[in-house]
Design an enzyme around this catalytic site. Structure first.
Site, PDB file in Angstrom:
ATOM      1  N   SER A 138      39.181  25.340  62.835  1.00 37.27           N
ATOM      2  CA  SER A 138      39.922  26.054  61.802  1.00 37.27           C
ATOM      3  C   SER A 138      38.959  26.619  60.772  1.00 37.27           C
ATOM      4  O   SER A 138      37.843  26.126  60.603  1.00 37.27           O
ATOM      5  CB  SER A 138      40.915  25.116  61.108  1.00 37.27           C
ATOM      6  OG  SER A 138      41.531  25.764  60.009  1.00 37.27           O
ATOM      7  N   HIS A 139      39.450  27.594  60.062  1.00 41.04           N
ATOM      8  CA  HIS A 139      38.696  28.140  58.937  1.00 41.04           C
ATOM      9  C   HIS A 139      38.643  27.153  57.769  1.00 41.04           C
ATOM     10  O   HIS A 139      37.819  27.295  56.881  1.00 41.04           O
ATOM     11  CB  HIS A 139      39.326  29.459  58.474  1.00 41.04           C
ATOM     12  CG  HIS A 139      39.025  30.592  59.386  1.00 41.04           C
ATOM     13  ND1 HIS A 139      39.549  30.696  60.668  1.00 41.04           N
ATOM     14  CD2 HIS A 139      38.231  31.669  59.220  1.00 41.04           C
ATOM     15  CE1 HIS A 139      39.096  31.791  61.233  1.00 41.04           C
ATOM     16  NE2 HIS A 139      38.291  32.406  60.384  1.00 41.04           N
ATOM     17  N   SER A 140      39.515  26.167  57.785  1.00 38.19           N
ATOM     18  CA  SER A 140      39.592  25.191  56.710  1.00 38.19           C
ATOM     19  C   SER A 140      39.296  23.785  57.225  1.00 38.19           C
ATOM     20  O   SER A 140      39.987  23.306  58.134  1.00 38.19           O
ATOM     21  CB  SER A 140      40.991  25.202  56.088  1.00 38.19           C
ATOM     22  OG  SER A 140      41.168  24.091  55.234  1.00 38.19           O
ATOM     23  N   SER A 155      38.563  35.001  64.292  1.00 37.00           N
ATOM     24  CA  SER A 155      37.116  34.777  64.265  1.00 37.00           C
ATOM     25  C   SER A 155      36.767  33.364  64.726  1.00 37.00           C
ATOM     26  O   SER A 155      35.664  33.129  65.233  1.00 37.00           O
ATOM     27  CB  SER A 155      36.524  35.062  62.887  1.00 37.00           C
ATOM     28  OG  SER A 155      37.070  34.205  61.913  1.00 37.00           O
TER      29      SER A 155
END
Length: 126
Positions: free
Chosen positions: A10-12, A71
């Protein structure tokens, strides 16, 4: 028993940490690793973090990667390309639900192919 490993991308960092906590409420034995955020802790993804998670979660049965946004998918694909391991697959399914189903199925000894077929059945499109 050996299990198919799971990688959450994840981006987080908080998102994947939370998903892993949910999974760990019911499944404790399957290798589940996280790759959240950039190398400096910002929102984004990191090929190095993804590669390290693959290496840690990997078993002889293989590893499945679940991701949140575009991404993350691109970086996961690059991490797979540079890995020298076999049986690493990026899964097109909702991050939480897909990873949860895959982890449960891994815990009952299903093969990587069986889990992939089940994910396609449960989540025909992302």
């Amino acid at each position: 028993m050996e299990y198919v490993g799971i990688v959450l991308i994840s981006h987080s960092p908080d998102v994947v940490k939370g998903i892993k906590e949910i999974i760990r409420q019911v499944i404790k034995d399957v290798p589940v690793e996280v790759a959240g955020g950039t190398d400096d802790g910002e929102i984004g993804t990191s090929i190095d973090k993804i590669s390290a998670a693959i290496d840690t979660a990997y078993t002889d049965k293989g590893v499945l990667l679940f991701y949140d946004l575009g991404s993350a998918k691109m970086n996961a694909e690059l991490a797979i390309e540079i890995s020298e391991k076999e049986n690493i697959f990026l899964i097109e399914a909702p991050l939480l639900e897909g990873a949860y189903v895959a982890t449960v199925e891994s815990s009952i000894g299903k093969s990587i192919t069986e889990i992939q077929k089940s994910i396609i059945k449960h989540f025909p499109t992302k």
